[in-house]
Scaffold this motif. Structure first.
Motif, PDB file in Angstrom:
ATOM      1  N   LYS A   6       0.830  -1.214   0.000  1.00 26.69           N
ATOM      2  CA  LYS A   6       0.000   0.000   0.000  1.00 26.69           C
ATOM      3  C   LYS A   6       0.862   1.260   0.000  1.00 26.69           C
ATOM      4  N   LYS A   8       3.381   1.933  -1.947  1.00 28.57           N
ATOM      5  CA  LYS A   8       3.525   2.341  -3.355  1.00 28.57           C
ATOM      6  C   LYS A   8       2.238   2.979  -3.865  1.00 28.57           C
ATOM      7  N   GLU A   9       1.112   2.352  -3.567  1.00 31.28           N
ATOM      8  CA  GLU A   9      -0.182   2.878  -4.012  1.00 31.28           C
ATOM      9  C   GLU A   9      -0.421   4.278  -3.463  1.00 31.28           C
ATOM     10  N   LYS A  13      -0.928   7.884  -5.459  1.00 28.92           N
ATOM     11  CA  LYS A  13      -2.137   8.692  -5.257  1.00 28.92           C
ATOM     12  C   LYS A  13      -1.817  10.077  -4.720  1.00 28.92           C
ATOM     13  N   GLU A  65      -9.508  -0.413   0.636  1.00 24.80           N
ATOM     14  CA  GLU A  65      -8.930  -0.006  -0.641  1.00 24.80           C
ATOM     15  C   GLU A  65      -8.335   1.395  -0.483  1.00 24.80           C
ATOM     16  N   ILE A  66      -7.246   1.665  -1.149  1.00 21.26           N
ATOM     17  CA  ILE A  66      -6.600   2.977  -1.091  1.00 21.26           C
ATOM     18  C   ILE A  66      -7.566   4.068  -1.544  1.00 21.26           C
ATOM     19  N   LYS A  67      -8.366   3.784  -2.560  1.00 21.97           N
ATOM     20  CA  LYS A  67      -9.308   4.802  -3.060  1.00 21.97           C
ATOM     21  C   LYS A  67     -10.309   5.216  -1.990  1.00 21.97           C
TER      22      LYS A  67
END
Length: 71
Positions: A6, A8-9, A13, A65-67
């Protein structure tokens, strides 16, 4: 067990490079890559990364979720 991929994600973002995050965390870029790859680090290091990315440390332990974290 944490999910350190996460990192990296979250960097993508938030528009933060891994190199920049590593420098701010007092790590080398290779050291940060190794943390992500091995999915393991000290709690203190993870706290610093979470602080820099402005997310709760629990982000790395949840199935969220990252979003859903970044608005």
């Amino acid at each position: 067990m944490p999910n350190l991929s996460k990192i990296k994600e979250l960097c993508v973002k938030k528009g933060v490079t891994l190199k920049s995050l590593a420098e701010q965390s007092n790590l080398t870029e290779n050291g940060l890559q190794k943390i992500i790859k091995n999915n393991s680090t000290k709690v203190e290091t993870l706290e610093k990364i979470a602080e820099i990315l402005q997310v709760p440390i629990t982000t790395f332990f949840e199935e969220t979720e990252i979003k859903d974290i970044i608005k």
